[in-house]
Design a protein around this motif. Structure first.
Motif, PDB file in Angstrom:
ATOM      1  N   MET A  66       0.818  -1.203   0.000  1.00 42.14           N
ATOM      2  CA  MET A  66       0.000   0.000   0.000  1.00 42.14           C
ATOM      3  C   MET A  66       0.856   1.259   0.000  1.00 42.14           C
ATOM      4  O   MET A  66       0.504   2.265  -0.622  1.00 42.14           O
ATOM      5  CB  MET A  66      -0.965   0.002   1.186  1.00 42.14           C
ATOM      6  CG  MET A  66      -1.951  -1.157   1.179  1.00 42.14           C
ATOM      7  SD  MET A  66      -2.866  -1.339  -0.380  1.00 42.14           S
ATOM      8  CE  MET A  66      -4.013   0.030  -0.230  1.00 42.14           C
ATOM      9  N   GLU A  67       1.994   1.205   0.683  1.00 44.78           N
ATOM     10  CA  GLU A  67       2.905   2.355   0.675  1.00 44.78           C
ATOM     11  C   GLU A  67       3.451   2.593  -0.726  1.00 44.78           C
ATOM     12  O   GLU A  67       3.538   3.742  -1.194  1.00 44.78           O
ATOM     13  CB  GLU A  67       4.052   2.116   1.655  1.00 44.78           C
ATOM     14  CG  GLU A  67       5.061   3.246   1.718  1.00 44.78           C
ATOM     15  CD  GLU A  67       6.209   2.971   2.670  1.00 44.78           C
ATOM     16  OE1 GLU A  67       7.300   3.525   2.442  1.00 44.78           O
ATOM     17  OE2 GLU A  67       6.011   2.191   3.628  1.00 44.78           O
ATOM     18  N   PRO A 109      -8.651   5.757  -0.508  1.00 40.64           N
ATOM     19  CA  PRO A 109      -8.746   4.328  -0.169  1.00 40.64           C
ATOM     20  C   PRO A 109      -9.329   3.488  -1.292  1.00 40.64           C
ATOM     21  O   PRO A 109      -8.888   2.361  -1.522  1.00 40.64           O
ATOM     22  CB  PRO A 109      -9.645   4.313   1.070  1.00 40.64           C
ATOM     23  CG  PRO A 109      -9.526   5.688   1.654  1.00 40.64           C
ATOM     24  CD  PRO A 109      -9.353   6.597   0.478  1.00 40.64           C
ATOM     25  N   ALA A 110     -10.344   4.008  -1.986  1.00 41.73           N
ATOM     26  CA  ALA A 110     -10.985   3.240  -3.053  1.00 41.73           C
ATOM     27  C   ALA A 110     -10.004   2.986  -4.197  1.00 41.73           C
ATOM     28  O   ALA A 110      -9.925   1.863  -4.729  1.00 41.73           O
ATOM     29  CB  ALA A 110     -12.227   3.970  -3.555  1.00 41.73           C
ATOM     30  N   LEU A 111      -9.267   4.010  -4.586  1.00 46.07           N
ATOM     31  CA  LEU A 111      -8.298   3.846  -5.662  1.00 46.07           C
ATOM     32  C   LEU A 111      -7.199   2.871  -5.264  1.00 46.07           C
ATOM     33  O   LEU A 111      -6.826   1.980  -6.046  1.00 46.07           O
ATOM     34  CB  LEU A 111      -7.681   5.196  -6.022  1.00 46.07           C
ATOM     35  CG  LEU A 111      -6.533   5.161  -7.040  1.00 46.07           C
ATOM     36  CD1 LEU A 111      -7.005   4.590  -8.365  1.00 46.07           C
ATOM     37  CD2 LEU A 111      -5.923   6.539  -7.216  1.00 46.07           C
ATOM     38  N   LEU A 112      -6.676   3.019  -4.043  1.00 51.46           N
ATOM     39  CA  LEU A 112      -5.608   2.138  -3.585  1.00 51.46           C
ATOM     40  C   LEU A 112      -6.073   0.692  -3.502  1.00 51.46           C
ATOM     41  O   LEU A 112      -5.335  -0.242  -3.835  1.00 51.46           O
ATOM     42  CB  LEU A 112      -5.079   2.616  -2.229  1.00 51.46           C
ATOM     43  CG  LEU A 112      -4.385   3.986  -2.240  1.00 51.46           C
ATOM     44  CD1 LEU A 112      -4.011   4.404  -0.824  1.00 51.46           C
ATOM     45  CD2 LEU A 112      -3.144   3.956  -3.124  1.00 51.46           C
ATOM     46  N   HIS A 113      -7.309   0.490  -3.068  1.00 46.29           N
ATOM     47  CA  HIS A 113      -7.872  -0.861  -3.005  1.00 46.29           C
ATOM     48  C   HIS A 113      -7.969  -1.465  -4.410  1.00 46.29           C
ATOM     49  O   HIS A 113      -7.643  -2.643  -4.618  1.00 46.29           O
ATOM     50  CB  HIS A 113      -9.254  -0.828  -2.354  1.00 46.29           C
ATOM     51  CG  HIS A 113      -9.951  -2.162  -2.351  1.00 46.29           C
ATOM     52  ND1 HIS A 113      -9.636  -3.163  -1.456  1.00 46.29           N
ATOM     53  CD2 HIS A 113     -10.935  -2.669  -3.155  1.00 46.29           C
ATOM     54  CE1 HIS A 113     -10.384  -4.224  -1.693  1.00 46.29           C
ATOM     55  NE2 HIS A 113     -11.179  -3.950  -2.718  1.00 46.29           N
ATOM     56  N   THR A 114      -8.410  -0.659  -5.375  1.00 45.11           N
ATOM     57  CA  THR A 114      -8.527  -1.135  -6.754  1.00 45.11           C
ATOM     58  C   THR A 114      -7.166  -1.515  -7.321  1.00 45.11           C
ATOM     59  O   THR A 114      -7.000  -2.558  -7.961  1.00 45.11           O
ATOM     60  CB  THR A 114      -9.181  -0.057  -7.634  1.00 45.11           C
ATOM     61  OG1 THR A 114     -10.504   0.196  -7.160  1.00 45.11           O
ATOM     62  CG2 THR A 114      -9.247  -0.488  -9.092  1.00 45.11           C
ATOM     63  N   LEU A 115      -6.176  -0.654  -7.089  1.00 43.32           N
ATOM     64  CA  LEU A 115      -4.827  -0.925  -7.578  1.00 43.32           C
ATOM     65  C   LEU A 115      -4.230  -2.162  -6.901  1.00 43.32           C
ATOM     66  O   LEU A 115      -3.572  -2.980  -7.552  1.00 43.32           O
ATOM     67  CB  LEU A 115      -3.927   0.287  -7.326  1.00 43.32           C
ATOM     68  CG  LEU A 115      -4.187   1.512  -8.197  1.00 43.32           C
ATOM     69  CD1 LEU A 115      -3.406   2.711  -7.660  1.00 43.32           C
ATOM     70  CD2 LEU A 115      -3.792   1.240  -9.645  1.00 43.32           C
ATOM     71  N   ALA A 116      -4.455  -2.289  -5.590  1.00 42.81           N
ATOM     72  CA  ALA A 116      -3.920  -3.444  -4.860  1.00 42.81           C
ATOM     73  C   ALA A 116      -4.526  -4.745  -5.380  1.00 42.81           C
ATOM     74  O   ALA A 116      -3.817  -5.742  -5.559  1.00 42.81           O
ATOM     75  CB  ALA A 116      -4.192  -3.288  -3.370  1.00 42.81           C
ATOM     76  N   ALA A 117      -5.836  -4.726  -5.628  1.00 44.06           N
ATOM     77  CA  ALA A 117      -6.514  -5.924  -6.141  1.00 44.06           C
ATOM     78  C   ALA A 117      -5.964  -6.305  -7.510  1.00 44.06           C
ATOM     79  O   ALA A 117      -5.737  -7.493  -7.800  1.00 44.06           O
ATOM     80  CB  ALA A 117      -8.013  -5.686  -6.211  1.00 44.06           C
ATOM     81  N   ALA A 118      -5.718  -5.301  -8.359  1.00 44.26           N
ATOM     82  CA  ALA A 118      -5.180  -5.578  -9.693  1.00 44.26           C
ATOM     83  C   ALA A 118      -3.762  -6.115  -9.605  1.00 44.26           C
ATOM     84  O   ALA A 118      -3.395  -7.070 -10.309  1.00 44.26           O
ATOM     85  CB  ALA A 118      -5.223  -4.304 -10.537  1.00 44.26           C
ATOM     86  N   PHE A 119      -2.938  -5.523  -8.735  1.00 51.37           N
ATOM     87  CA  PHE A 119      -1.571  -6.004  -8.574  1.00 51.37           C
ATOM     88  C   PHE A 119      -1.565  -7.450  -8.075  1.00 51.37           C
ATOM     89  O   PHE A 119      -0.840  -8.303  -8.609  1.00 51.37           O
ATOM     90  CB  PHE A 119      -0.803  -5.114  -7.594  1.00 51.37           C
ATOM     91  CG  PHE A 119       0.576  -5.633  -7.277  1.00 51.37           C
ATOM     92  CD1 PHE A 119       1.642  -5.346  -8.105  1.00 51.37           C
ATOM     93  CD2 PHE A 119       0.796  -6.425  -6.153  1.00 51.37           C
ATOM     94  CE1 PHE A 119       2.917  -5.839  -7.833  1.00 51.37           C
ATOM     95  CE2 PHE A 119       2.057  -6.920  -5.871  1.00 51.37           C
ATOM     96  CZ  PHE A 119       3.118  -6.631  -6.717  1.00 51.37           C
ATOM     97  N   LYS A 120      -2.358  -7.726  -7.052  1.00 53.63           N
ATOM     98  CA  LYS A 120      -2.401  -9.077  -6.491  1.00 53.63           C
ATOM     99  C   LYS A 120      -2.854 -10.100  -7.526  1.00 53.63           C
ATOM    100  O   LYS A 120      -2.344 -11.230  -7.566  1.00 53.63           O
ATOM    101  CB  LYS A 120      -3.322  -9.113  -5.275  1.00 53.63           C
ATOM    102  CG  LYS A 120      -2.803  -8.335  -4.078  1.00 53.63           C
ATOM    103  CD  LYS A 120      -3.843  -8.315  -2.951  1.00 53.63           C
ATOM    104  CE  LYS A 120      -3.385  -7.470  -1.783  1.00 53.63           C
ATOM    105  NZ  LYS A 120      -4.414  -7.413  -0.708  1.00 53.63           N
TER     106      LYS A 120
END
Length: 220
Positions: A49-50, A61-72
């Motif tokens: 997340m950092e 938070p919504a954007l970071l969650h979306t990016l994290a899900a795509a990365f994972k």
């Protein structure tokens, strides 16, 4: 005597930069999110997340969650398989284990892909324990907290431990618990210029066992 060797993962045992950077790129392109900073090795090492905050320039938070899900999605299914072991590392780990040391991994990488990488490389028998920030609940905030939790949970004597990593954060985590630290420079070595005077420095994988033996007070 030193008995416990705690290793960072990325930049210390494996070169995962190409696969991680590729998956970051895919995460941003597939979500149509512009990158606010360059994709380079500087984003390898911090918690996910950092890194995403830095790359997106956003705390949303919504954007970071979306990016994290795509990365994972990209990294946890196939990206982790592209991790490359630094030359000499398997033999070095086997030598240290045969000498009687207990080996551990303590990484900012999430536990799920870390466990997958260890299994993919066939390293399960080499490590007494594998730890990540999200191994613990609630998720820990930094490596210093993780090392401290390991010392507490495993009832380790910090004086019997050596932490081995390639980043300033690794050394500061060791310092926080009065633990010896070896900064390795065969990986990313981004923080060599910020090395503390009391830290050891190792430039070659093959030299690490001898350096640890010196810290341990004798030949192994």
């Amino acid at each position: 005597m030193k008995k416990h060797l705690i290793f960072d993962l990325d930049g210390t045992l494996i070169d995962s930069a190409p696969s991680i950077l590729h998956c970051f790129g895919l995460a941003f392109s597939t979500t149509h999110t512009p990158l606010k900073t360059e994709l380079n090795n500087d984003v390898i090492g911090p918690p996910l997340m950092e890194a995403l905050r830095r790359l997106s320039g956003s705390d949303d938070p919504a954007l970071l969650h979306t990016l994290a899900a795509a990365f994972k999605q990209h990294y946890d299914t196939s990206g982790y398989l592209q991790s490359v072991v630094f030359d000499g590392v398997p033999a070095m780990l086997e030598q240290l284990q045969a000498a009687g040391y207990a080996l551990y991994i303590a990484t900012n990488k999430r536990f799920d892909p870390t466990e997958k990488i260890v299994a993919h490389l066939g390293w399960q028998s080499l490590f007494t324990g594998v730890y990540a920030l999200d191994y613990f609940q609630p998720t820990l905030q930094c490596k210093a907290d993780m090392v401290g939790q390991m010392v507490t949970d495993l009832v380790l004597d910090a004086e019997a431990c050596v932490y081995i990593g390639d980043r300033l954060e690794d050394g500061l985590a060791a310092d926080a618990h009065q633990m010896d630290f070896i900064l390795v420079t065969w990986g990313y070595a981004g923080d060599v210029s910020r090395m503390k005077a009391h830290w050891q420095r190792c430039a070659q994988v093959q030299a690490l066992p001898g350096m640890i033996a010196t810290l341990a007070g004798g030949a192994q």
